[in-house]
Design a protein around this motif. Structure first.
Motif, PDB file in Angstrom:
ATOM      1  N   GLN B  84       0.840  -1.191   0.000  1.00 55.73           N
ATOM      2  CA  GLN B  84       0.000   0.000   0.000  1.00 55.73           C
ATOM      3  C   GLN B  84       0.877   1.244   0.000  1.00 55.73           C
ATOM      4  O   GLN B  84       0.586   2.230  -0.644  1.00 55.73           O
ATOM      5  CB  GLN B  84      -0.884  -0.038   1.246  1.00 55.73           C
ATOM      6  CG  GLN B  84      -1.875   1.088   1.316  1.00 55.73           C
ATOM      7  CD  GLN B  84      -2.874   0.832   2.422  1.00 55.73           C
ATOM      8  OE1 GLN B  84      -2.924  -0.242   2.989  1.00 55.73           O
ATOM      9  NE2 GLN B  84      -3.668   1.826   2.730  1.00 55.73           N
ATOM     10  N   TYR B  85       1.938   1.169   0.762  1.00 55.14           N
ATOM     11  CA  TYR B  85       2.911   2.240   0.755  1.00 55.14           C
ATOM     12  C   TYR B  85       4.122   1.673   0.053  1.00 55.14           C
ATOM     13  O   TYR B  85       4.650   0.666   0.474  1.00 55.14           O
ATOM     14  CB  TYR B  85       3.233   2.658   2.179  1.00 55.14           C
ATOM     15  CG  TYR B  85       1.995   2.905   2.961  1.00 55.14           C
ATOM     16  CD1 TYR B  85       1.273   4.077   2.762  1.00 55.14           C
ATOM     17  CD2 TYR B  85       1.504   1.959   3.844  1.00 55.14           C
ATOM     18  CE1 TYR B  85       0.112   4.295   3.440  1.00 55.14           C
ATOM     19  CE2 TYR B  85       0.326   2.181   4.530  1.00 55.14           C
ATOM     20  CZ  TYR B  85      -0.366   3.357   4.336  1.00 55.14           C
ATOM     21  OH  TYR B  85      -1.526   3.567   5.004  1.00 55.14           O
ATOM     22  N   ALA B  86       4.497   2.324  -1.031  1.00 55.26           N
ATOM     23  CA  ALA B  86       5.540   1.760  -1.877  1.00 55.26           C
ATOM     24  C   ALA B  86       6.746   1.351  -1.053  1.00 55.26           C
ATOM     25  O   ALA B  86       7.372   2.171  -0.409  1.00 55.26           O
ATOM     26  CB  ALA B  86       5.943   2.792  -2.919  1.00 55.26           C
ATOM     27  N   SER B  87       7.017   0.080  -1.061  1.00 54.00           N
ATOM     28  CA  SER B  87       8.071  -0.423  -0.196  1.00 54.00           C
ATOM     29  C   SER B  87       9.366  -0.595  -0.963  1.00 54.00           C
ATOM     30  O   SER B  87       9.957  -1.651  -0.969  1.00 54.00           O
ATOM     31  CB  SER B  87       7.646  -1.737   0.440  1.00 54.00           C
ATOM     32  OG  SER B  87       7.269  -2.640  -0.575  1.00 54.00           O
ATOM     33  N   VAL B  88       9.768   0.448  -1.640  1.00 56.17           N
ATOM     34  CA  VAL B  88      11.093   0.439  -2.237  1.00 56.17           C
ATOM     35  C   VAL B  88      12.033   1.142  -1.266  1.00 56.17           C
ATOM     36  O   VAL B  88      11.603   1.887  -0.392  1.00 56.17           O
ATOM     37  CB  VAL B  88      11.108   1.174  -3.597  1.00 56.17           C
ATOM     38  CG1 VAL B  88      10.252   0.434  -4.596  1.00 56.17           C
ATOM     39  CG2 VAL B  88      10.645   2.607  -3.460  1.00 56.17           C
TER      40      VAL B  88
END
Lengths: 263, 422
Positions: B84-88
């Protein structure tokens, strides 16, 4: 099922290779952005300049002050630097990077190994920068290379043990900010209530008691002896015992909260 | 293997709150399953269980035929996860992010680099490949996140709200990527708050609310299930009297909206500039209306709270407000001329009137309750689908976007559901 699985590269590297990859991942920002490297090094440089030069001016004895203070400030800088372990873990958890790792078919321990590896390397960088700055402000190593090496290794060992405590707090913390707060609450009495900065003479009884017990006192005294000569006494063994004790308590705690986090 | 993703009776509690309270869902290989619901409905929890990030407190789930609890490692070999929260890693460049994952998966340095280059190209990130991900725009970051989750070319992809917070253009771009991936035969489970998104992408939709499946079916099925036409009138005056007439004829307490009439065409979407408000804003409520039409004229605590929250007038305290729109569901078409006849008899003239089909928003929102915590403890009406029905009946705000013609579901390419995964 096999046709499905074959689309994915089969992991053939073990936890160590994966840990190294993740250590690389933690260190590469230092190369990407030189500003980060400067920031990492400025902390020890400033602290040493500040303490050694200020107290040097106050006492009128620059060299003597440097010889006494540098090992203490170095220890303080190194201990504060253990913060990064927990802070980075808290950050990875907070921004979802951790979840990405957990969704991959890699060793469960790899992210933790990578973190500690990277932090040990940056610690070496910090300690080296501290010694070099010390040299600039008048500190001179008076002992053999072996003793110097032993002193640096002792600092690395102790901070390695302490970084498990940092990791545990980081894994427990709800945010990076709360991690920082907790770590400061632990580190301040440890570093300033020790013989790292002042000798344990002319202090009130209760403080003296605490300074005698405080492992940081023993670490600072050991490093002082190993870098500038003088009696090492039991400080080395007490420091090592503390390091082992700290690791014995916090390694299992950190691994426990880690495995709970990664389940 | 019949299903690529299969969950039975998933239960997950956080403290004494049940995030999931017995969720069943399935996705066939090559299918796009949308899990739709408001904030806090349990969508993310469901994805996290299926992606082996948390274990369920009850029930079971299999992904690619493997139990997520018993054989998480096998599951992880099959899936890609977009959070959901860009996990890069924001401190790494795009290339470095992709290479890191490739290396972790056991690729050689050269292979990992080649894969990174290919993915950057495919996701139109080549030019940004050597910049830190922190400097990326929201859409770019989301694309990188998606690219990272596809390094291993997974056959089963979980996307947790992949377009939340993206502007319409970036969202459309992401949709294209999803369609491309599905065309390549992947199974996709995506969660979304946006009905339009589910309708655009999904073969099937599972509506989750309060940790339960409120509805399940194809987009068309859900739309037809939820919809009664609604009659909206704006009396010149005598709102109170008009209200009573509507109540008498339809047996339903009309919904009152002050100010402008909600004359939105059925195709207009409030989701073009989506906000969580669009979802939490009560609308429709036709399922609840059905309940009431079956004789339940007593208003529930839910309704009253919803009315007080939305500012609608409770029937018992009407007040002198004269300008407003009354809206009721029309169960029997014969009611419409009856309403107009009675209004005419009473001498009430209408400045506006409309009979309209439920919008997509209302159709789906009819199946879920409002997510506000103060309502969650109130007794809720139960619908035939086992879900809960909201009694909130305020129409969503008119869309500021021009109502673009929306392609119908049937015009999409049929998915390659026949592809065998065994």
């Amino acid at each position: 099922m096999t046709s499905l699985a074959s689309h994915r590269a089969r992991p053939r590297s073990g936890a160590l290779i994966q840990g190294l990859t993740l250590a690389w991942r933690s260190l590469v920002p230092l190369r990407n952005e030189p500003g980060r490297l400067v920031q990492l090094l400025l902390q020890p440089i400033f602290m040493i300049m500040l303490f050694v030069c200020l107290f040097g001016v106050m006492t009128g004895n620059q060299t003597g002050t440097a010889q006494f203070l540098l090992p203490g400030v170095l220890v303080q800088v190194a201990l504060v630097a253990t913060n990064t372990t927990g802070m980075n873990l808290a950050e990875d958890i907070g921004n979802g990077v951790f979840d990405r790792f957990r969704s991959l078919p890699i060793a469960r321990s790899a992210p933790l190994i990578g973190r500690i590896l990277a932090d040990t390397l940056t610690m070496l960088l910090t300690v080296t920068a501290s010694l070099l700055t010390g040299f600039v402000v008048g500190f001179r190593v008076r002992t053999s290379l072996a003793e110097t090496f032993a002193g640096v290794t002792l600092v690395l060992l102790f901070t390695f043990a302490l970084s498990w405590a940092s990791a545990w707090i980081g894994l427990k913390a709800r945010s990076v900010a709360s991690m920082q707060g907790m770590a400061t609450a632990v580190l301040l009495p440890l570093t300033f209530g020790s013989t790292a900065f002042i000798p344990a003479t002319n202090v009130p009884g209760w403080l003296r008691w605490w300074m005698d017990v405080n492992p940081v006192s023993h670490l600072a005294a050991s490093l002082r002896a190993l870098l500038t000569g003088g009696p090492l006494g039991a400080h080395l063994w007490i420091t090592l015992a503390w390091a082992i004790a700290i690791a014995a308590v916090f390694f299992p705690l950190a691994v426990h909260s880690y495995t709970r986090r990664i389940r | 293997m019949t299903y690529a993703i299969e969950a039975e009776g998933l239960i997950k509690r956080y403290g004494d709150k049940a995030a999931l309270d017995g969720v069943n869902l399935t996705a066939r290989p090559g299918e796009v399953l949308a899990v739709l619901g408001p904030n806090g409905a349990g969508k993310t929890t469901a994805v996290r269980i299926l992606a082996t990030l948390v274990s369920p407190d009850g029930g079971s789930a299999r992904v690619g035929g493997h139990d997520v609890v018993a054989r998480p490692r096998r599951v992880r070999e099959l899936i890609g996860l977009t959070g959901q929260y860009a996990s890069v890693d924001e401190n790494l460049t795009g290339t470095q992010n992709l290479m890191m994952i490739g290396r972790l998966l056991g690729m050689s340095r050269a292979d990992a680099r080649a894969r990174a280059v290919g993915l950057l190209d495919r996701f139109r990130l080549t030019e940004a490949g050597d910049r830190a991900a922190r400097t990326y725009s929201g859409g770019m970051r989301r694309r990188l996140d998606l690219a990272v989750s596809m390094v291993a070319d997974p056959r089963i992809i979980f996307m947790d709200e992949p377009t939340t917070g993206l502007d319409p253009r970036a969202r459309t771009e992401l949709w294209d990527i999803v369609r491309e991936q599905v065309a390549g035969g992947s199974t996709v489970l995506l969660t979304t708050q946006y009905l339009e998104e589910a309708d655009q992408l999904a073969d099937r939709i599972v509506v989750i609310d309060h940790g339960r499946v409120a509805a399940d079916g194809t987009p068309d099925q859900l739309k037809s299930r939820a919809g009664h036409r609604r009659l909206e009138i704006r009396p010149e005056r005598d709102l109170r009297k008009a209200h009573d007439i509507l109540t008498q004829v339809t047996g339903v307490t009309p919904h009152v909206t002050r100010g402008q009439a909600t004359h939105r065409p059925a195709t207009a979407e409030a989701t073009n500039r989506p906000s969580k408000d669009a979802m939490s804003r009560p609308a429709g409520g036709t399922a609840a209306a059905e309940e009431r039409a079956e004789g339940a004229t007593e208003r529930t605590a839910d309704e009253r709270t919803a009315d007080e929250r939305s500012g609608a007038m409770p029937g018992r305290a009407y007040g002198p407000v004269e300008d407003g729109v009354l809206s009721v569901p029309i169960i029997d078409p014969a009611m419409v001329p009856e309403v107009f006849r009675r209004l005419e008899d009473a001498g009430i003239t209408l400045t506006e009137h409309a009979l309209r089909r439920p919008s997509l928003d209302e159709a789906f929102l009819a199946l879920v309750t409002t997510p506000s915590p103060e309502l969650s403890t109130a007794p809720r009406l139960s619908t035939g689908t086992g879900g809960t029905a909201s009694a909130s009946r305020q129409a969503p705000p008119p869309s500021s976007e021009p109502p673009a013609p929306r392609p119908t579901v049937s015009s999409r390419q049929p998915q390659s559901s026949g592809r065998s995964m065994a």
